[in-house]
Design a protein around this motif. Sequence first.
Motif, PDB file in Angstrom:
ATOM      1  N   TRP A 181     -17.449 -17.431 -13.725  1.00 33.79           N
ATOM      2  CA  TRP A 181     -17.441 -15.954 -14.498  1.00 33.79           C
ATOM      3  C   TRP A 181     -17.482 -16.007 -15.816  1.00 33.79           C
ATOM      4  N   LYS A 240     -20.490 -15.443 -17.548  1.00 37.31           N
ATOM      5  CA  LYS A 240     -21.194 -14.273 -17.167  1.00 37.31           C
ATOM      6  C   LYS A 240     -20.443 -12.952 -17.960  1.00 37.31           C
ATOM      7  N   ALA A 241     -19.377 -13.416 -18.618  1.00 42.04           N
ATOM      8  CA  ALA A 241     -18.463 -12.185 -18.908  1.00 42.04           C
ATOM      9  C   ALA A 241     -17.806 -12.513 -20.383  1.00 42.04           C
ATOM     10  N   SER A 242     -17.667 -11.638 -21.151  1.00 45.36           N
ATOM     11  CA  SER A 242     -16.878 -11.768 -22.430  1.00 45.36           C
ATOM     12  C   SER A 242     -15.641 -12.099 -22.411  1.00 45.36           C
ATOM     13  N   ASP A 259     -13.541  -9.081 -21.750  1.00 44.66           N
ATOM     14  CA  ASP A 259     -13.689  -8.604 -20.219  1.00 44.66           C
ATOM     15  C   ASP A 259     -13.003  -9.449 -19.268  1.00 44.66           C
ATOM     16  N   VAL A 293     -14.052  -4.786 -11.648  1.00 43.93           N
ATOM     17  CA  VAL A 293     -15.200  -4.366 -12.708  1.00 43.93           C
ATOM     18  C   VAL A 293     -15.447  -3.161 -12.726  1.00 43.93           C
ATOM     19  N   TYR A 338     -22.968  -2.785 -24.302  1.00 45.92           N
ATOM     20  CA  TYR A 338     -23.347  -4.211 -24.121  1.00 45.92           C
ATOM     21  C   TYR A 338     -24.877  -4.084 -24.589  1.00 45.92           C
ATOM     22  N   LYS A 344     -25.546 -10.346 -15.532  1.00 44.42           N
ATOM     23  CA  LYS A 344     -23.885 -10.401 -15.842  1.00 44.42           C
ATOM     24  C   LYS A 344     -23.299  -9.098 -15.234  1.00 44.42           C
ATOM     25  N   PHE A 375     -20.581  -7.192 -15.556  1.00 47.46           N
ATOM     26  CA  PHE A 375     -20.173  -6.066 -16.549  1.00 47.46           C
ATOM     27  C   PHE A 375     -21.358  -5.457 -16.955  1.00 47.46           C
TER      28      PHE A 375
END
Length: 424
Positions: A231, A234-236, A239, A283, A343, A353, A355
């Motif tokens: 994860w 694939k996420a900031s 997030d 999400v 984004y 990704k 989000f």
Amino acid sequence: MAASFYYWNDCVDFQDMEAMWREPEVSTEWLHAGETKGSKVHLSRDPDGEPYLTQTEMKAVADIIVRRHFDSQMHPDMICAIAELESDRQPLSTKLYGKKTKETALGIMQILPKTAEWLVRDLGYRAYEVEGNPENLYRPFVSVYFGAAYLKWLSNFEEKVRSEEFIVRAYNGGPIKATHKSTLSYWKRYLSVKESLPSRWFVGPSVNIACSSTAPAVPATQNTGVDYIYWDSKASPEDMQQMWSHSEVAKEWTKSGEKRGKVRFSHDGNKRPYLSRIEIKAVADIIRSKHFSTRGVKPSVLCALAEMVSMRFVNGAGPRTGLMGIDYSTAFWLYMELGYRAYRVDSVDDMTKPFVSMYFGAAYLAWLSEYEGRERTPQFVVPAYLSGPKNVNHQETGPLWLKFEQALSCYEDIKRDPGNCTIL
């Protein structure tokens, strides 16, 4: 023609042979045919005695090449359909091109030796050796590798993101003829072949629209030999903090033994990463509350659409990219023209990704709700999302609506208000 293959071992190196045995569908097919691991594996033959790959074998070669060399940014079904059209999956196939040049295309993907050499020399595709030895293009993995490399180049021809139709027609006739009538029949045949390919997506209890369970089919704590995708890649960080702050997600992740900074996606039996229903709800909730609270986009609707278009797979399903099935060109248009810029979208990889995909899926849904300046009904918006606003016909798209209601029932109780499913 000097090349002559009787066994898989004649045209595949040890590493690739081991990769084929690791593909569950291939090993099952081979074992049922009486093959034995450690011994030579026979190639299938047509009535004329020519070797060919079964559809299961072809899918496996395409899957392995895409995973290994193209970061899963290309869908293997495109490769399989083109192989079907170009060679009938025959590794020793040849075809003469050009009356004057008399160049001969070789192998499953019908690659010209000079094209392969150009891909090596100018674009750096050096995983397999072809310079000075063009007969290597008869080898399935080599042919698929260079065919995929050429498709990848076509997908960004002249630094423009190209459609599937352009890529396929250009593969057949060259970029100059990608919009010429001479390649139209090839495109139509391609669509027919691709539609008839064995499904690779609707497998396992975790990807069934029926709402039997929200638990992963393969718990993250099991030692399954899967190379996990995380994860956190694939996420900031922001997030991820939001996800950890979501009580149901935190509970699920903690129970699965996940740690902050290294949270694994669940993977199905074919090693494909997907979101649990608890994760996808979270999400959707976060995207809605942060970016669409004034638009009223319902998280349950976003979840249901994801269920339909991707079966919650991180990389998407079929020709659709990512969780919400939003392709890069659509996301880029929403970003540049409509101002949805929470984004960035710099490449197609961004669309895998969760989000990012959910955000642009919600943006597209919001745009469709006011398509052509009119307030649209849910019965228009849902089919428009799935098949395009210009393709909405209530009689023909009715089954899509019924499937949507089925998917939506996984995320909310629609029985209390039958016949009325509010989206916005």
